[in-house]
Design a protein around this motif. Structure first.
Motif, PDB file in Angstrom:
ATOM      1  N   TYR A  94     -36.421  -3.396  39.697  1.00 12.53           N
ATOM      2  CA  TYR A  94     -37.049  -2.099  39.939  1.00 12.53           C
ATOM      3  C   TYR A  94     -36.024  -1.181  40.611  1.00 12.53           C
ATOM      4  N   TYR A 130     -37.433  -1.725  35.485  1.00  8.89           N
ATOM      5  CA  TYR A 130     -36.343  -1.297  34.600  1.00  8.89           C
ATOM      6  C   TYR A 130     -36.120  -2.336  33.511  1.00  8.89           C
ATOM      7  N   TRP A 147     -33.054   5.967  42.264  1.00  6.50           N
ATOM      8  CA  TRP A 147     -32.718   6.829  41.139  1.00  6.50           C
ATOM      9  C   TRP A 147     -33.752   6.707  40.028  1.00  6.50           C
ATOM     10  N   ASP A 148     -33.710   7.653  39.094  1.00  2.89           N
ATOM     11  CA  ASP A 148     -34.659   7.648  37.980  1.00  2.89           C
ATOM     12  C   ASP A 148     -34.174   6.792  36.814  1.00  2.89           C
ATOM     13  N   LYS A 149     -32.856   6.657  36.683  1.00  6.57           N
ATOM     14  CA  LYS A 149     -32.293   5.933  35.550  1.00  6.57           C
ATOM     15  C   LYS A 149     -31.199   4.986  36.028  1.00  6.57           C
ATOM     16  N   ALA A 150     -31.002   3.930  35.262  1.00 10.12           N
ATOM     17  CA  ALA A 150     -29.959   2.956  35.601  1.00 10.12           C
ATOM     18  C   ALA A 150     -28.577   3.598  35.588  1.00 10.12           C
ATOM     19  N   ALA A 151     -28.380   4.580  34.726  1.00  7.60           N
ATOM     20  CA  ALA A 151     -27.078   5.239  34.619  1.00  7.60           C
ATOM     21  C   ALA A 151     -26.718   6.005  35.886  1.00  7.60           C
ATOM     22  N   GLN A 152     -27.709   6.283  36.728  1.00  3.42           N
ATOM     23  CA  GLN A 152     -27.471   7.048  37.952  1.00  3.42           C
ATOM     24  C   GLN A 152     -27.113   6.152  39.144  1.00  3.42           C
TER      25      GLN A 152
END
Length: 201
Positions: free
Chosen positions: A44, A141, A48-53
């Motif tokens: 989880y 995620y 951040w909102d996305k894994a890329a962040q």
């Protein structure tokens, strides 16, 4: 306890014991008819909102007990966060982390406290996640998959007495357990706490 009760004839079948429990119990009087469901470990992302962040040096909280820590570390490795020493597998510990190129801070906490740890990323089992108000199907995620080493070992099996295998009662149980209806019931379970482990193929 479930397997002892089953062997004594106090119950008709077990849907509590895992594949690991069954193997360790080791009774010739019992038969595992196959895995039915498992409780997935999931990642989880909090900050951040996305894994890329996700930023280097982020804190990752994971359970401190041996079983769940190993599962969490394997899940982190499978998704590129860390690399474990070869062969660590389901015995993996924090000291088995061989590469952590992004400098993540791995925090081991009691499994019931992962959600409240304040870490940027949480790795926890579905029961703990649900108790903390997370719904794995929406909030996670990524989760352990049914073909993972962890799922295979910790899946809950349908276990019966060998002497009862061909009885009408057990034939009925087997007929209804490994079906599309049961698969869909498990797959749509409340808060996605469990996932089906058997195949419809």
């Amino acid at each position: 306890q479930a397997l002892e009760a089953l062997e004594k004839g106090e119950i008709d079948f077990s849907l509590i014991a895992t594949e690991k429990d069954y193997a360790e119990y080791g009774s010739d009087a019992l038969v595992n008819m196959g895995p039915v469901y498992y409780h997935p470990m999931a990642i989880y992302i909090e900050t951040w909102d996305k894994a890329a962040q996700i930023q280097d040096g982020a804190t990752i909280a994971l359970p401190d007990d041996a079983e769940n820590m190993a599962r969490a570390l394997l899940l982190l490795e499978e998704n590129g966060y860390i690399t474990l020493k070869e062969g660590a597998g389901l015995e993996a510990k924090l000291e088995d982390v061989e590469k952590n190129d992004r400098g993540f801070e791995l925090k081991a906490v009691a499994h019931g406290e992962v959600a409240s740890s304040g870490a940027d990323i949480l790795v926890m089992g579905s029961l703990e996640a649900s108790a903390a108000g997370y719904e794995r199907g929406f909030d996670a995620y990524v989760s352990e998959t049914s073909d993972s080493e962890s799922a295979a070992l910790y899946a809950t099996g349908l276990i019966v007495r060998k002497a009862d295998l061909k009885t009408d009662k057990m034939n009925l149980v087997e007929k209804y357990f490994f079906t599309r209806r049961m698969y869909q019931a498990i797959d749509g379970s409340t808060d996605n706490i469990i996932s089906p482990m058997f195949s419809l193929a």
